[in-house]
Design a protein around this motif. Structure first.
Motif, PDB file in Angstrom:
ATOM      1  N   VAL A 138     -47.035  33.287 -52.447  1.00 12.78           N
ATOM      2  CA  VAL A 138     -47.564  34.386 -51.991  1.00 12.78           C
ATOM      3  C   VAL A 138     -49.024  34.369 -52.569  1.00 12.78           C
ATOM      4  O   VAL A 138     -49.125  34.370 -53.718  1.00 12.78           O
ATOM      5  CB  VAL A 138     -46.993  35.674 -52.483  1.00 12.78           C
ATOM      6  CG1 VAL A 138     -47.597  36.898 -51.705  1.00 12.78           C
ATOM      7  CG2 VAL A 138     -45.661  35.931 -52.058  1.00 12.78           C
ATOM      8  N   ASN A 140     -53.063  35.642 -51.869  1.00 11.53           N
ATOM      9  CA  ASN A 140     -54.128  36.665 -51.483  1.00 11.53           C
ATOM     10  C   ASN A 140     -55.317  36.024 -51.177  1.00 11.53           C
ATOM     11  O   ASN A 140     -56.177  35.527 -51.873  1.00 11.53           O
ATOM     12  CB  ASN A 140     -54.247  37.570 -52.475  1.00 11.53           C
ATOM     13  CG  ASN A 140     -55.115  38.740 -51.869  1.00 11.53           C
ATOM     14  OD1 ASN A 140     -55.323  38.890 -50.842  1.00 11.53           O
ATOM     15  ND2 ASN A 140     -55.388  39.640 -52.981  1.00 11.53           N
ATOM     16  N   ALA A 148     -51.259  40.115 -53.586  1.00  9.87           N
ATOM     17  CA  ALA A 148     -50.078  39.222 -53.727  1.00  9.87           C
ATOM     18  C   ALA A 148     -49.049  39.727 -54.657  1.00  9.87           C
ATOM     19  O   ALA A 148     -47.885  39.370 -54.172  1.00  9.87           O
ATOM     20  CB  ALA A 148     -50.975  38.270 -54.256  1.00  9.87           C
ATOM     21  N   THR A 151     -46.926  42.267 -52.629  1.00 10.69           N
ATOM     22  CA  THR A 151     -45.905  41.422 -51.432  1.00 10.69           C
ATOM     23  C   THR A 151     -45.056  40.693 -52.088  1.00 10.69           C
ATOM     24  O   THR A 151     -43.895  40.605 -51.570  1.00 10.69           O
ATOM     25  CB  THR A 151     -47.095  40.922 -50.817  1.00 10.69           C
ATOM     26  OG1 THR A 151     -48.052  41.856 -50.216  1.00 10.69           O
ATOM     27  CG2 THR A 151     -46.159  40.304 -49.605  1.00 10.69           C
ATOM     28  N   ALA A 152     -45.211  40.074 -53.080  1.00 12.52           N
ATOM     29  CA  ALA A 152     -44.127  38.905 -53.938  1.00 12.52           C
ATOM     30  C   ALA A 152     -42.971  40.081 -54.127  1.00 12.52           C
ATOM     31  O   ALA A 152     -41.857  39.563 -54.372  1.00 12.52           O
ATOM     32  CB  ALA A 152     -44.814  38.310 -55.047  1.00 12.52           C
ATOM     33  N   VAL A 162     -39.338  33.655 -55.039  1.00 10.78           N
ATOM     34  CA  VAL A 162     -40.729  33.915 -55.145  1.00 10.78           C
ATOM     35  C   VAL A 162     -41.290  32.749 -55.922  1.00 10.78           C
ATOM     36  O   VAL A 162     -40.685  32.563 -57.002  1.00 10.78           O
ATOM     37  CB  VAL A 162     -41.364  34.978 -55.666  1.00 10.78           C
ATOM     38  CG1 VAL A 162     -42.864  35.028 -55.998  1.00 10.78           C
ATOM     39  CG2 VAL A 162     -40.908  35.994 -54.535  1.00 10.78           C
ATOM     40  N   VAL A 165     -47.691  32.994 -57.405  1.00  8.02           N
ATOM     41  CA  VAL A 165     -48.276  34.241 -56.915  1.00  8.02           C
ATOM     42  C   VAL A 165     -49.753  34.035 -57.587  1.00  8.02           C
ATOM     43  O   VAL A 165     -49.984  33.965 -58.600  1.00  8.02           O
ATOM     44  CB  VAL A 165     -47.620  35.390 -57.383  1.00  8.02           C
ATOM     45  CG1 VAL A 165     -48.152  36.706 -56.944  1.00  8.02           C
ATOM     46  CG2 VAL A 165     -46.028  35.450 -57.016  1.00  8.02           C
ATOM     47  N   PHE A 216     -47.317  31.955 -48.249  1.00 13.70           N
ATOM     48  CA  PHE A 216     -47.528  33.170 -47.489  1.00 13.70           C
ATOM     49  C   PHE A 216     -48.884  33.584 -47.775  1.00 13.70           C
ATOM     50  O   PHE A 216     -49.084  34.369 -48.818  1.00 13.70           O
ATOM     51  CB  PHE A 216     -46.283  34.329 -47.825  1.00 13.70           C
ATOM     52  CG  PHE A 216     -46.594  35.389 -47.053  1.00 13.70           C
ATOM     53  CD1 PHE A 216     -47.367  36.593 -47.254  1.00 13.70           C
ATOM     54  CD2 PHE A 216     -45.405  35.764 -46.063  1.00 13.70           C
ATOM     55  CE1 PHE A 216     -47.226  37.674 -46.380  1.00 13.70           C
ATOM     56  CE2 PHE A 216     -45.363  36.779 -45.144  1.00 13.70           C
ATOM     57  CZ  PHE A 216     -46.414  37.772 -45.631  1.00 13.70           C
TER      58      PHE A 216
END
Length: 252
Positions: A138, A140, A148, A151-152, A162, A165, A216
Motif C-alpha cells: 500500500v 500513498n 496508506a 488503508t493497509a 500486507v 506500507v 496498491f
C-alpha cells in the motif's frame, strides 16, 4: 342506298353489319422490344428461382463453410489482427494509465524506484485467488498523511497479506488522478482483479515483476474502500466473461 354516278352500284354496294376498320401498319421495332423484354423477364425469373433453391437446400451455407475451412487450412488470417490494449481489472473498466508504478519485493523496483511498465496488458481472468494468498503493498501518492497505513489496516482486516506500507516514489506523488492504481506482473492478474474490486475507479498496469504481489497506489480520487458486499458484487461483475459477438452471415 345511293351510288355515285359512274360506279356500278351492285358491284361496290356495302352489305352486312360489319365495316372495315383502318389501323396503323405493324411496326417491327415494337415487336423486337416486346421480345427482348420477355426474354429479360424470363431470365430474372430463372435467376430468382435458382437463388431460392440454394437457400432452401443450404448450398450457400455449404459454400461458406468450405471457404472458411480452406482459409483455416492455409493458415492465413481472415482479417488483420487487432492490437491489444491495456484495460483495467476494476469493475469500472477504465483504461490503464500510462505512468510508471513502484514495485514490490522481488520486482525490479524493490528499491523504491518506479518499475518499468510492460506494454503487454494483464490477461483477463475469470477466477480470483483468496485474499490470504495475495501480498499487497500500500503506497500513498497523495498529500494526505496516514492514508496508506489506514488503508493497509482495512485490507488486512479483509484477509489480505500486507507487505510494504508507505509513501509512493516522488515521481508518482500527485500524478495518480484516479482512486487507485494497481500494479502487478502477469502472474498477479487475478490478485489485481481482486484488489480492483475493493475500490471504485481503480486502474491496472503491468510491470516486469515475476511474483504475484500487487502495488496498491492510492490516488487523489480515493475516498474509501467499498463495503465488503459491494466489493463482492463488483468482483463478480469483473470476473464475468464478456459475451462473444455472433458471426455475421457468410463470415467464418
Amino acid at each position: 342506298m345511293l351510288t355515285p354516278q359512274g360506279l356500278k352500284g351492285k358491284q361496290f354496294r356495302i352489305t352486312g353489319t360489319s365495316y372495315p376498320r383502318l389501323g396503323p401498319p405493324p411496326r417491327r421495332g415494337r415487336r423486337w422490344l416486346m421480345l427482348i423484354g420477355s426474354l429479360l423477364a424470363l431470365s430474372l425469373i430463372a435467376l430468382g428461382g435458382v437463388q431460392l433453391v440454394d437457400i432452401f437446400t443450404g448450398r450457400a451455407k455449404h459454400s461458406a463453410a468450405q471457404a472458411c475451412a480452406s482459409a483455416r487450412a492455409s493458415g492465413k488470417p481472415l482479417a488483420a489482427p487487432v492490437a491489444a490494449t491495456s484495460t483495467a481489472a476494476s469493475p469500472s473498466g477504465s483504461p490503464a494509465a500510462g505512468s510508471a508504478a513502484p514495485g514490490s519485493p522481488g520486482s525490479p523496483a524493490a528499491s523504491g524506484a518506479p518499475a518499468a511498465v510492460s506494454s503487454t496488458p494483464l490477461p483477463a481472468v475469470t477466477t480470483a485467488p483468496q485474499p490470504q494468498t495475495v501480498t499487497v503493498n500500500v503506497l500513498n501518492a497523495t498529500g494526505k498523511a496516514g492514508l496508506a497505513a489506514k488503508t493497509a489496516d482495512e485490507l488486512k482486516q479483509r484477509g489480505f497479506t500486507v507487505g510494504k506500507v508507505g509513501n509512493a516514489p516522488s515521481a508518482l506523488e500527485g500524478h495518480v488522478p484516479g482512486a487507485a492504481e494497481l500494479v502487478a506482473g502477469q502472474t498477479g492478474a487475478g490478485a489485481a482483479a481482486l484488489l480492483g474490486a475493493q475500490v471504485t475507479g481503480a486502474t491496472t498496469m503491468a510491470d516486469a515483476r515475476t511474483d504475484g504481489s500487487v502495488d496498491f497506489v492510492i490516488g487523489d480520487g480515493y475516498s474509501a474502500l467499498l463495503d465488503p458486499n459491494a466489493a463482492a458484487t463488483a468482483l463478480a461483475a469483473a470476473l464475468k466473461p464478456a459475451p462473444s459477438a455472433s458471426p455475421l452471415p457468410g463470415s467464418c
